[in-house]
Design a protein around this motif. Structure first.
Motif, PDB file in Angstrom:
ATOM      1  N   ALA A  93       4.480   5.831 -10.194  1.00  0.00           N
ATOM      2  CA  ALA A  93       3.967   6.169  -8.861  1.00  0.00           C
ATOM      3  C   ALA A  93       2.461   6.356  -8.945  1.00  0.00           C
ATOM      4  N   MET A  94       1.777   5.821  -7.965  1.00  0.00           N
ATOM      5  CA  MET A  94       0.338   6.051  -7.894  1.00  0.00           C
ATOM      6  C   MET A  94       0.136   7.515  -7.507  1.00  0.00           C
ATOM      7  N   PRO A  95      -0.860   8.180  -8.072  1.00  0.00           N
ATOM      8  CA  PRO A  95      -0.999   9.624  -7.873  1.00  0.00           C
ATOM      9  C   PRO A  95      -1.281  10.035  -6.427  1.00  0.00           C
ATOM     10  N   ARG A  96      -1.963   9.181  -5.675  1.00  0.00           N
ATOM     11  CA  ARG A  96      -2.304   9.506  -4.287  1.00  0.00           C
ATOM     12  C   ARG A  96      -1.942   8.338  -3.392  1.00  0.00           C
ATOM     13  N   PRO A  97      -1.587   8.617  -2.136  1.00  0.00           N
ATOM     14  CA  PRO A  97      -1.378   7.503  -1.201  1.00  0.00           C
ATOM     15  C   PRO A  97      -2.729   6.876  -0.846  1.00  0.00           C
ATOM     16  N   PHE A  98      -2.693   5.627  -0.450  1.00  0.00           N
ATOM     17  CA  PHE A  98      -3.905   4.915  -0.059  1.00  0.00           C
ATOM     18  C   PHE A  98      -4.137   5.129   1.432  1.00  0.00           C
ATOM     19  N   LEU A  99      -5.262   5.738   1.772  1.00  0.00           N
ATOM     20  CA  LEU A  99      -5.646   5.975   3.157  1.00  0.00           C
ATOM     21  C   LEU A  99      -6.877   5.132   3.458  1.00  0.00           C
ATOM     22  N   PHE A 100      -6.793   4.333   4.532  1.00  0.00           N
ATOM     23  CA  PHE A 100      -7.938   3.516   4.902  1.00  0.00           C
ATOM     24  C   PHE A 100      -7.870   3.199   6.386  1.00  0.00           C
ATOM     25  N   ASN A 101      -9.006   2.837   6.940  1.00  0.00           N
ATOM     26  CA  ASN A 101      -9.120   2.499   8.360  1.00  0.00           C
ATOM     27  C   ASN A 101      -9.220   0.991   8.520  1.00  0.00           C
ATOM     28  N   LEU A 102      -8.574   0.474   9.571  1.00  0.00           N
ATOM     29  CA  LEU A 102      -8.675  -0.941   9.909  1.00  0.00           C
ATOM     30  C   LEU A 102      -9.025  -1.065  11.388  1.00  0.00           C
ATOM     31  N   PRO A 103      -9.951  -1.962  11.732  1.00  0.00           N
ATOM     32  CA  PRO A 103     -10.303  -2.149  13.145  1.00  0.00           C
ATOM     33  C   PRO A 103      -9.188  -2.873  13.896  1.00  0.00           C
ATOM     34  N   ASP A 104      -8.952  -2.448  15.166  1.00  0.00           N
ATOM     35  CA  ASP A 104      -7.926  -3.074  15.994  1.00  0.00           C
ATOM     36  C   ASP A 104      -8.394  -3.067  17.446  1.00  0.00           C
ATOM     37  N   ASN A 105      -8.932  -4.187  17.922  1.00  0.00           N
ATOM     38  CA  ASN A 105      -9.354  -4.363  19.315  1.00  0.00           C
ATOM     39  C   ASN A 105     -10.247  -3.220  19.801  1.00  0.00           C
ATOM     40  N   GLY A 106     -11.311  -2.960  19.082  1.00  0.00           N
ATOM     41  CA  GLY A 106     -12.269  -1.949  19.521  1.00  0.00           C
ATOM     42  C   GLY A 106     -11.953  -0.543  19.072  1.00  0.00           C
ATOM     43  N   ARG A 107     -10.798  -0.277  18.539  1.00  0.00           N
ATOM     44  CA  ARG A 107     -10.502   1.065  18.041  1.00  0.00           C
ATOM     45  C   ARG A 107     -10.119   0.980  16.566  1.00  0.00           C
ATOM     46  N   THR A 108     -10.134   2.094  15.929  1.00  0.00           N
ATOM     47  CA  THR A 108      -9.833   2.139  14.500  1.00  0.00           C
ATOM     48  C   THR A 108      -8.440   2.713  14.286  1.00  0.00           C
ATOM     49  N   ARG A 109      -7.677   2.051  13.425  1.00  0.00           N
ATOM     50  CA  ARG A 109      -6.324   2.512  13.098  1.00  0.00           C
ATOM     51  C   ARG A 109      -6.313   3.047  11.670  1.00  0.00           C
ATOM     52  N   LEU A 110      -5.635   4.141  11.485  1.00  0.00           N
ATOM     53  CA  LEU A 110      -5.494   4.755  10.168  1.00  0.00           C
ATOM     54  C   LEU A 110      -4.203   4.236   9.538  1.00  0.00           C
ATOM     55  N   VAL A 111      -4.303   3.795   8.296  1.00  0.00           N
ATOM     56  CA  VAL A 111      -3.139   3.282   7.572  1.00  0.00           C
ATOM     57  C   VAL A 111      -2.986   4.094   6.290  1.00  0.00           C
ATOM     58  N   GLU A 112      -1.729   4.479   6.006  1.00  0.00           N
ATOM     59  CA  GLU A 112      -1.409   5.184   4.764  1.00  0.00           C
ATOM     60  C   GLU A 112      -0.285   4.424   4.067  1.00  0.00           C
ATOM     61  N   ILE A 113      -0.518   4.055   2.820  1.00  0.00           N
ATOM     62  CA  ILE A 113       0.489   3.331   2.041  1.00  0.00           C
ATOM     63  C   ILE A 113       0.718   4.079   0.735  1.00  0.00           C
ATOM     64  N   LYS A 114       1.978   4.389   0.455  1.00  0.00           N
ATOM     65  CA  LYS A 114       2.370   4.973  -0.832  1.00  0.00           C
ATOM     66  C   LYS A 114       2.936   3.831  -1.686  1.00  0.00           C
ATOM     67  N   VAL A 115       2.489   3.767  -2.936  1.00  0.00           N
ATOM     68  CA  VAL A 115       2.808   2.626  -3.794  1.00  0.00           C
ATOM     69  C   VAL A 115       3.410   3.101  -5.106  1.00  0.00           C
ATOM     70  N   GLN A 116       4.396   2.331  -5.598  1.00  0.00           N
ATOM     71  CA  GLN A 116       4.901   2.482  -6.954  1.00  0.00           C
ATOM     72  C   GLN A 116       4.869   1.112  -7.618  1.00  0.00           C
ATOM     73  N   LEU A 117       4.603   1.111  -8.923  1.00  0.00           N
ATOM     74  CA  LEU A 117       4.521  -0.121  -9.692  1.00  0.00           C
ATOM     75  C   LEU A 117       5.733  -0.216 -10.609  1.00  0.00           C
ATOM     76  N   MET A 118       6.369  -1.385 -10.631  1.00  0.00           N
ATOM     77  CA  MET A 118       7.507  -1.590 -11.522  1.00  0.00           C
ATOM     78  C   MET A 118       7.038  -2.352 -12.759  1.00  0.00           C
ATOM     79  N   VAL A 119       7.341  -1.784 -13.935  1.00  0.00           N
ATOM     80  CA  VAL A 119       7.010  -2.400 -15.214  1.00  0.00           C
ATOM     81  C   VAL A 119       8.266  -2.411 -16.075  1.00  0.00           C
ATOM     82  N   ARG A 120       8.223  -3.181 -17.151  1.00  0.00           N
ATOM     83  CA  ARG A 120       9.358  -3.240 -18.071  1.00  0.00           C
ATOM     84  C   ARG A 120       8.976  -2.605 -19.397  1.00  0.00           C
ATOM     85  N   GLY A 121       9.739  -1.624 -19.818  1.00  0.00           N
ATOM     86  CA  GLY A 121       9.527  -0.985 -21.111  1.00  0.00           C
ATOM     87  C   GLY A 121       8.611   0.216 -21.032  1.00  0.00           C
ATOM     88  N   SER A 122       8.837   1.145 -21.944  1.00  0.00           N
ATOM     89  CA  SER A 122       8.051   2.380 -21.949  1.00  0.00           C
ATOM     90  C   SER A 122       6.612   2.129 -22.388  1.00  0.00           C
TER      91      SER A 122
END
Length: 172
Positions: free
Chosen positions: A73-102
Motif C-alpha cells: 500500500a502506498m503510505p498516503r492517498p494521492f490528492l490532486f486538482n484537475l480542471p473541469d469546464n472552468g472549475r477545479t475538481r479534487l481527486v483522491e486515489i488510494k493505490v496498492q501495488l501488486m508484486v511477486r515474492g517477498s
C-alpha cells in the motif's frame, strides 16, 4: 671403428630431432586450434547474447511471474486538482501495488518516493472526462503501471510491479 660410431651417432641424432620437431609441431597445431575454437565461441556467444538480448527481455516480461503475491500500500492517498469546464475538481486515489515474492515487496518499500513521483505525475496529467468512466479509469491504471515500471527499470534492472490497484477513488 671410431668413424662408424660417429656415423651411427649422427644418424641416430637426426631421427630424434625430427621426432621432437614433429611432436612440437603437433602440440603447437593442437594448441592453436584450441585457442581459435575458444575465441570463436566466446566472441560468437557475445554476439548472440546481444542479438537475442531484446528478445529475452520481452519473453521475461511476457512470461507469467510465479510466487506469492504481495500487496504494498502506498503510505498516503494521492490528492490532486484537475480542471473541469472552468472549475477545479479534487481527486483522491488510494493505490496498492501488486508484486511477486517477498524480495520484490522489500524492494518496492525501498523505492516508495520514486514510485509516488511516477504515480503523481501520471495522475495529475489525467483528463477529468476520462476519469468519469470505468474505461478511463482502466486506461489510467495501465498508464500508471507502465510509468512505474519504466521508472523502476533503470534502478532495479527489472519490472518489479505486476499490477496497480485502485483501492479508493473519489472525485469532488
Amino acid at each position: 671403428m671410431a668413424e662408424e660410431a660417429a656415423l651411427e651417432l649422427e644418424d641416430s641424432a637426426e631421427p630424434k630431432s625430427k621426432k621432437k620437431l614433429i611432436l612440437f609441431g603437433a602440440i603447437g597445431a593442437v594448441l592453436i586450434t584450441v585457442i581459435a575454437i575458444t575465441a570463436y565461441l566466446l566472441l560468437s556467444s557475445d554476439d548472440a547474447a546481444q542479438v537475442t538480448g531484446a528478445d529475452d527481455v520481452v519473453a521475461a516480461e511476457s512470461a507469467p511471474r510465479t510466487g506469492e503475491a504481495f500487496y504494498a500500500a502506498m503510505p498516503r492517498p494521492f490528492l490532486f486538482n484537475l480542471p473541469d469546464n472552468g472549475r477545479t475538481r479534487l481527486v483522491e486515489i488510494k493505490v496498492q501495488l501488486m508484486v511477486r515474492g517477498s524480495d520484490d515487496d522489500t524492494l518496492i518499500k525501498k523505492h516508495i518516493p520514486l514510485i509516488e513521483d511516477a504515480l503523481l505525475t501520471t495522475f495529475s496529467g489525467a483528463d477529468i472526462q476520462k476519469l468519469s468512466s470505468p474505461a478511463g479509469k482502466d486506461e489510467l491504471r495501465l498508464l500508471a503501471l507502465r510509468n512505474v515500471q519504466n521508472t523502476l527499470q533503470p534502478v532495479t534492472g527489472r519490472t518489479v510491479v505486476e499490477k496497480i490497484l485502485f483501492t479508493g477513488f473519489v472525485m469532488q
